[in-house]
Design a protein around this motif. Structure first.
Motif, PDB file in Angstrom:
ATOM      1  N   SER A  38       0.815  -1.215   0.000  1.00 40.20           N
ATOM      2  CA  SER A  38       0.000   0.000   0.000  1.00 40.20           C
ATOM      3  C   SER A  38       0.850   1.267   0.000  1.00 40.20           C
ATOM      4  O   SER A  38       0.320   2.367   0.021  1.00 40.20           O
ATOM      5  N   VAL A  39       2.169   1.096  -0.030  1.00 35.77           N
ATOM      6  CA  VAL A  39       3.023   2.278  -0.150  1.00 35.77           C
ATOM      7  C   VAL A  39       2.837   2.865  -1.546  1.00 35.77           C
ATOM      8  O   VAL A  39       2.827   2.144  -2.527  1.00 35.77           O
ATOM      9  N   LYS A  40       2.673   4.172  -1.612  1.00 38.25           N
ATOM     10  CA  LYS A  40       2.495   4.827  -2.902  1.00 38.25           C
ATOM     11  C   LYS A  40       3.855   5.233  -3.449  1.00 38.25           C
ATOM     12  O   LYS A  40       4.544   6.036  -2.847  1.00 38.25           O
ATOM     13  N   LEU A  41       4.202   4.646  -4.564  1.00 38.06           N
ATOM     14  CA  LEU A  41       5.551   4.877  -5.077  1.00 38.06           C
ATOM     15  C   LEU A  41       5.630   5.969  -6.140  1.00 38.06           C
ATOM     16  O   LEU A  41       6.669   6.155  -6.768  1.00 38.06           O
ATOM     17  N   GLY A  42       4.530   6.686  -6.352  1.00 41.54           N
ATOM     18  CA  GLY A  42       4.507   7.685  -7.424  1.00 41.54           C
ATOM     19  C   GLY A  42       5.551   8.779  -7.289  1.00 41.54           C
ATOM     20  O   GLY A  42       6.008   9.104  -6.204  1.00 41.54           O
TER      21      GLY A  42
ATOM     22  N   ARG B 101      15.849   8.229  -6.317  1.00 40.40           N
ATOM     23  CA  ARG B 101      14.848   7.786  -7.297  1.00 40.40           C
ATOM     24  C   ARG B 101      14.896   8.586  -8.602  1.00 40.40           C
ATOM     25  O   ARG B 101      13.907   8.732  -9.295  1.00 40.40           O
ATOM     26  N   MET B 104      14.343   6.024 -11.357  1.00 36.38           N
ATOM     27  CA  MET B 104      12.940   5.699 -11.624  1.00 36.38           C
ATOM     28  C   MET B 104      12.349   6.704 -12.610  1.00 36.38           C
ATOM     29  O   MET B 104      11.569   6.354 -13.483  1.00 36.38           O
ATOM     30  N   PHE B 264       4.593   9.198   3.582  1.00 40.34           N
ATOM     31  CA  PHE B 264       4.346   8.188   2.559  1.00 40.34           C
ATOM     32  C   PHE B 264       4.525   6.749   3.016  1.00 40.34           C
ATOM     33  O   PHE B 264       4.102   5.830   2.333  1.00 40.34           O
ATOM     34  N   ALA B 268       1.365   2.823   5.788  1.00 37.68           N
ATOM     35  CA  ALA B 268       1.431   1.511   5.137  1.00 37.68           C
ATOM     36  C   ALA B 268       2.189   0.514   6.011  1.00 37.68           C
ATOM     37  O   ALA B 268       1.780  -0.636   6.166  1.00 37.68           O
TER      38      ALA B 268
END
Ligand code: HEM
Ligand code: SF4
Ligand code: SF4
Lengths: 240, 419
Positions: A38-42, B101, B104, B264, B268
């Motif tokens: 559920s971690v948002k990697l955006g 990142r 990415m 972030f 989670a």
């Protein structure tokens, strides 16, 4: 059909299509079987609306604009490889059914000319692109990162292309005969029409079909699955 | 290494598997586009630091232990056993990654290398090979959380001098730095030392904010170490404090990774929904200025000034305009670096590198690109809202004789504030 052609350009075609479809479906199932973190990697900035996200997904997946900035040559050749791939796919559809709209407009002779130019160009462009990618793989650091699968796939694609181009430029068989063969496949009673069976071009065709079959069989179990996975990856890029 | 140990270490990959990671394992074409994105590969030319190669080490383990292709045609897909050599490589490449990142951003499939690095760290920790120094720092932070009552008096004592400075700065003998204040609107989380407390106190005082200072530092070494349990425990100290003080929001100081963890990752990881907002101080300062809650002098800084977008503030959190807005309020000659915003180069200090002395030389070497970027702007002042970036920029300034001044946005604002 001789027994070898029957096996390769008949039975194996069915096997390849089945493995490709079920294999790909299985790989997708494997992805969905695993829980999603559920971690948002955006990354930012990211589009706010769903429409914007969809648009970005298409843009990133088909044109990867950011690649151009770091390696323009690579960007061009990879783009040509993939657009050429789509072109080749569309071109092969003519073997199933004549593109009547274009054929009516151009006439028989015009259509043959048109197919020669478009198909020929795509074939050459693909060959050049794949050759570039193979040569690139033999240089550092690309070769340090490469694994045998990377060379195998590219070489397989190159062989398919060489054989395909041979069929186009040197073959003595015409679209009508190929269409007859494809239709026999669709009717589940594979057979070569006489013109193919008696020509030496037959062996080029059988080899083209054989290597293409191998690519399709290997597809789901190799990195070629990126063709599907790219959409997942690029969607994660803009998730909120 | 015996087979059982190998299986245990490889098993971490299975335990930590998730859909995103599986996509990434399956779709990388090894095209190497990411090589030009990583400052560490570009400055060292060592394939070990090529992002896809870092991931490939994990991919080989995955192929060896978890895929049919690894079993049926291992020669083609190159699976490899977990052995000392593999773990050595993994250690070097994993704890070096700054988590910026940028790779990415450039990858045609948007593969997040840090998602591999997180698993790599978990595997290393299982193998008893996690970073020693980061483990010690994380351990100390957890202990502080467990015995905060012992620390409270020390903190109050430490704040006395800072409070005096505050009173002088704002010309008000009643100005104070509240801690443990129930019913405050916001809980401000600073860093160790007082350099991020004083300017914030000046700003909060002038804005008449109902605030309270957290007794814990924002930095999260558990995150850098790659130990999710510890990272959660460290963040939870602050979450629990905020809960018991019933604040409306937690405001994190200018510290990139601390914000990332809170905003972030925490929900989670801890599988709980937070009842308050998490914000960064930069966002809040921009709001104060826009709403006229604080006023800044019109006498702007004349020296050329540039801004370094910290990866965890820009690319990974989306604050591009707020810092620039503030800077333009206080500086007359603001110059952008190229590239900037989402394409900005990592300074080379993130990911806990500044806390690992064995990576000092590496960090200075891989900061080369940043040095060039700054030089090209001709700026004398470099602003950056991240402690790790500032520490790295300080080192670069010293080692490359750049003769620049490095500052936080908070300091800019606190110095420009009209009392
Ligand atoms: C739509 C998004 C896609 C993207 C972004 C993408 C991207 C890439 C990239 C970056 C490479 C690396 C070339 C190299 O380093 O050798 C590659 C190779 C390749 N792709 Fe795609 N691809 C996509 C879709 C597809 C599709 C739909 C197919 C075919 C069905 C395909 C077939 C191939 C082939 C045959 C290669 C060359 C073989 C190889 O390098 O392994 N790709 N692709
Ligand atoms: S850019 Fe992406 S697909 Fe290409 S090698 Fe790097 S991680 Fe793999
Ligand atoms: S996250 Fe940054 S440091 Fe790590 S591999 Fe990617 S580009 Fe390099």
């Amino acid at each position: 059909m001789d027994w070898f052609s029957y096996l390769v350009a008949g039975i194996l075609v069915y096997v390849a299509v089945a493995v490709f479809l079920f294999g790909t479906a299985f790989r997708i199932y494997q992805w969905f079987r695993v829980t999603r973190s559920s971690v948002k990697l955006g990354l930012f900035p990211r589009p706010k609306s769903t429409l914007g996200r969809g648009f970005k997904l298409v843009k990133d997946s088909f044109f990867y604009p950011q690649v151009r900035e770091v390696d323009a040559a690579m960007w061009i050749f990879v783009l040509l490889l993939h657009l050429g791939g789509i072109g080749a796919f569309v071109g092969h559809l003519r073997l199933f059914n004549e593109f009547t709209l274009i054929a009516n407009a151009l006439g028989d002779e015009g259509m043959a000319q048109f197919a020669m130019w478009t198909g020929g160009t795509v074939g050459i462009v693909l060959m050049v692109s794949v050759t570039y990618l193979i040569l690139r793989r033999f240089k550092s650091p690309y070769k340090d990162l490469a694994i045998p699968e990377d060379y195998l796939l590219l070489i397989l694609v190159l062989v398919i292309l060489l054989l395909g181009n041979h069929l186009r430029f040197f073959g003595d068989i015409h679209v009508a005969e190929y269409r007859e063969y494809i239709h026999s496949l669709l009717a589940f009673s594979p057979a070569f029409p006489e013109a193919i069976a008696e020509s030496s071009t037959k062996w080029v065709l059988v080899s083209h079909v054989l290597t293409a079959n191998l690519l399709f069989i290997y597809f789901p179990f190799s990195k070629l699955i990126h063709a599907v996975g790219t959409f997942a990856g690029n969607l994660i890029r803009s998730e909120v | 290494m015996d087979e059982k140990a190998q299986k245990t270490i490889a098993g971490v990959l299975d335990k930590r598997m998730n859909r995103q990671l599986l996509y990434y394992l399956d779709i990388c074409t090894r095209c190497s586009i990411c090589k030009d994105a990583c400052h560490q590969y570009v400055t060292t030319g060592d394939v070990l630091y090529l992002p896809a190669y870092r991931a490939e080490i994990i991919r080989r383990v995955y192929k060896k232990y978890f895929t049919r292709s690894g079993k049926f045609y291992p020669a083609l897909s190159e699976g490899s056993e977990v052995d000392e050599k593999l773990l050595d490589e993994l250690y070097k490449t994993t704890y070096a990654c700054t988590g910026c990142r940028r790779c990415m951003y450039y990858c045609p499939f948007s593969i997040d290398t840090t998602w591999f690095m997180a698993v790599a760290k978990a595997m290393l920790i299982t193998a008893g090979r996690g970073s020693q120094i980061l483990a010690e720092l994380a351990g100390a932070a957890v202990i502080k959380g467990e015995s905060i009552d012992l620390f409270k008096d020390i903190i109050i004592e430490m704040l006395k001098d800072t409070e005096k400075e505050l009173q002088e700065r704002v010309g008000n003998p009643k100005a104070n730095i509240p801690i443990d204040k129930k019913g405050a609107d916001l809980l401000y989380v600073a860093l160790a030392g007082t350099h991020t407390i004083l300017p914030a106190a000046v700003i909060f005082h002038q804005a008449k904010a109902n605030w309270t200072l957290s007794m814990f530092e924002a930095a999260n070494y558990g995150y850098f170490l790659g130990d999710v349990k510890q990272a959660v425990a460290i963040a939870k100290r602050i979450i629990d404090e905020a809960r018991s003080l019933e604040v409306k929001e937690i405001v994190i100081t200018e510290c990139g990774h601390a914000y990332r963890v809170m905003q972030f990752l925490y929900e989670a990881w801890a599988k709980e929904k937070l009842p308050f907002k998490i914000r960064g101080i930069v966002e809040l300062m921009a709001e104060y200025i826009k709403q006229g809650k604080i006023n800044l002098t019109q006498d702007k800084i004349k020296e050329p000034l540039t801004y370094h977008d910290p990866c965890q503030v820009g690319r990974n959190a989306g604050f591009y305009e707020e810092p620039r807005y503030i800077i333009n309020q206080v500086a007359a000659d603001f110059r952008e670096m190229t590239p900037n915003r989402e394409k900005n180069w990592c300074c080379g200090g993130g990911g806990g590198l500044v806390a690992q002395p064995d990576l000092d030389d590496f960090r200075i070497k891989t900061g080369e690109i940043k040095v060039e970027q700054i030089k090209k702007t001709g700026a004398r002042i470099v602003v950056s809202p991240c402690e790790n970036c500032r520490l790295q920029l300080d080192s670069l300034n010293e080692k490359y004789n750049m003769g620049i001044q490095i500052t936080s946005i908070m300091d800019l604002v606190a110095n420009a504030i009209t009392i």
